[in-house]
Design a protein around this motif. Structure first.
Motif, PDB file in Angstrom:
ATOM      1  N   ALA A 141       0.852  -1.195   0.000  1.00 11.22           N
ATOM      2  CA  ALA A 141       0.000   0.000   0.000  1.00 11.22           C
ATOM      3  C   ALA A 141       0.885   1.241   0.000  1.00 11.22           C
ATOM      4  O   ALA A 141       1.541   1.546   1.002  1.00 11.22           O
ATOM      5  N   GLN A 193     -16.719  -5.168   4.834  1.00  7.41           N
ATOM      6  CA  GLN A 193     -16.601  -4.261   5.976  1.00  7.41           C
ATOM      7  C   GLN A 193     -15.118  -3.915   6.091  1.00  7.41           C
ATOM      8  O   GLN A 193     -14.273  -4.809   6.015  1.00  7.41           O
ATOM      9  N   VAL A 239     -12.717  -7.314  -0.802  1.00  7.78           N
ATOM     10  CA  VAL A 239     -11.721  -6.969   0.203  1.00  7.78           C
ATOM     11  C   VAL A 239     -12.346  -7.390   1.526  1.00  7.78           C
ATOM     12  O   VAL A 239     -13.492  -7.037   1.821  1.00  7.78           O
ATOM     13  N   ARG A 299       1.883   0.090   6.284  1.00  7.06           N
ATOM     14  CA  ARG A 299       2.860   0.705   7.170  1.00  7.06           C
ATOM     15  C   ARG A 299       4.000  -0.206   7.596  1.00  7.06           C
ATOM     16  O   ARG A 299       5.124   0.258   7.793  1.00  7.06           O
TER      17      ARG A 299
HETATM   18  O1  C5P Z   1      -0.804   0.218   6.914  1.00 10.71           O
HETATM   19  P1  C5P Z   1      -1.783  -0.908   6.718  1.00 10.71           P
HETATM   20  O2  C5P Z   1      -1.093  -2.234   6.473  1.00 10.71           O
HETATM   21  O3  C5P Z   1      -2.842  -0.961   7.788  1.00 10.71           O
HETATM   22  O4  C5P Z   1      -2.495  -0.511   5.346  1.00 10.71           O
HETATM   23  C1  C5P Z   1      -3.650  -1.154   4.890  1.00 10.71           C
HETATM   24  C2  C5P Z   1      -4.078  -0.534   3.584  1.00 10.71           C
HETATM   25  O5  C5P Z   1      -5.229  -1.228   3.126  1.00 10.71           O
HETATM   26  C3  C5P Z   1      -4.476   0.934   3.668  1.00 10.71           C
HETATM   27  O6  C5P Z   1      -4.068   1.535   2.448  1.00 10.71           O
HETATM   28  C4  C5P Z   1      -5.990   0.931   3.756  1.00 10.71           C
HETATM   29  O7  C5P Z   1      -6.596   2.048   3.147  1.00 10.71           O
HETATM   30  C5  C5P Z   1      -6.331  -0.334   2.957  1.00 10.71           C
HETATM   31  N1  C5P Z   1      -7.600  -0.990   3.299  1.00 10.71           N
HETATM   32  C6  C5P Z   1      -7.887  -1.445   4.565  1.00 10.71           C
HETATM   33  N2  C5P Z   1      -9.085  -2.075   4.837  1.00 10.71           N
HETATM   34  C7  C5P Z   1      -9.965  -2.277   3.840  1.00 10.71           C
HETATM   35  C8  C5P Z   1      -9.674  -1.827   2.544  1.00 10.71           C
HETATM   36  C9  C5P Z   1      -8.454  -1.195   2.294  1.00 10.71           C
HETATM   37  O8  C5P Z   1      -7.073  -1.312   5.466  1.00 10.71           O
HETATM   38  N3  C5P Z   1     -11.083  -2.942   4.080  1.00 10.71           N
END
Ligand code: C5P
Length: 238
Positions: A8, A120, A159, A214
């Motif tokens: 990401a 969700q 997702v 992250r």
């Molecule tokens: O930093 P992290 O590993 O939490 O990043 C997760 C990424 O996945 C972010 O870009 C977030 O917007 C995306 N995302 C999420 N949950 C979802 C869909 C997308 O965390 N259901």
């Protein structure tokens, strides 16, 4: 798409992305461009990443009336990303419209981007869903319901969190993509995510692709973190 690790790219602008990608030079990655970056840089960031040979998940989570989503997807299809998405909460008609827009916008002889729906968010807890969205079922039930609706609309997958992926595959088949954010190593900070899982759990449960943000992008040594993550995701630690 299957067995992919999607990074990401949650950065504020293209300069930060270029800095992050420097140590990966020559490696072809699967990257995710979300709202933060796309709203800042627009299509040029997609062109740049495509020129470098990366696969792209354009994560804009469209959620609007069907006609607007159809027109937006028609335009996004021209960017020739590999994967785009919508919110399943927008409904079946909206998801069908998204697909129609993508089909119309895809040039002859090119592949239509795959389209998945957010069920969700992985930052949503069951309590939040019950109290704030007023959905009086378990989180699992809500995710499964949205996944069935997504499949009925003809989309390619969802997702979801790794915790729901197994039930979705059992019910909707293993061709139906499960793309899972909220993945953390045992030692990582959870941050704002609620339904987190480890890469080992994600692999065992059979998810199609994991999204890692992250843990890699904020690491002191992103290339080493990426390599460690790939090993863990492929099960090469054991
Ligand atoms: O930093 P992290 O590993 O939490 O990043 C997760 C990424 O996945 C972010 O870009 C977030 O917007 C995306 N995302 C999420 N949950 C979802 C869909 C997308 O965390 N259901």
């Amino acid at each position: 798409m299957n067995n992919s690790l999607i990074i990401a790219l949650d950065f504020a602008d293209g300069a930060e992305v270029s800095r992050f990608l420097q140590p990966f030079s020559g490696k072809q990655l699967f990257v995710k461009v979300g709202m933060e970056l796309f709203y800042q840089e627009g299509p040029s960031i997609i062109h740049m990443l495509k020129e470098q040979g990366h696969q792209i998940f354009l994560d804009l989570k469209l959620h609007d009336i069907p006609n607007t989503v159809k027109s937006a997807m028609k335009g996004l299809a021209r960017l020739e990303c590999d994967l785009v998405n919508v919110h399943a909460a927008g409904g079946k008609e909206m998801m069908e419209a998204a697909l129609e827009g993508l089909e119309v916008g895809t040039a002859a002889g090119r592949n239509r981007p795959k389209c998945i729906a957010v069920t969700q968010l992985t930052s949503t807890s069951e309590e939040q869903m019950n109290k704030e969205q007023l959905i009086p079922v378990t989180l699992n039930e809500s995710v499964l319901h949205y996944a069935s609706l997504t499949k009925a609309a003809g989309l390619d997958g969802v997702v979801c969190s790794a915790w729901e992926a197994h039930a979705i595959r059992e019910q909707l088949g293993s061709d139906f993509l499960t793309v899972t954010p909220g993945i953390r190593m045992e030692t990582d900070l959870v941050g704002d995510q609620k339904r987190v899982a480890t890469p080992t759990f994600a692999r065992i449960t059979g998810v199609s692709a994991i999204v890692v943000g992250r843990s890699i992008t904020r690491s002191a040594d992103p290339l080493k973190s990426y390599n460690d993550w790939m090993k863990a995701w492929r099960g090469e630690h054991q």
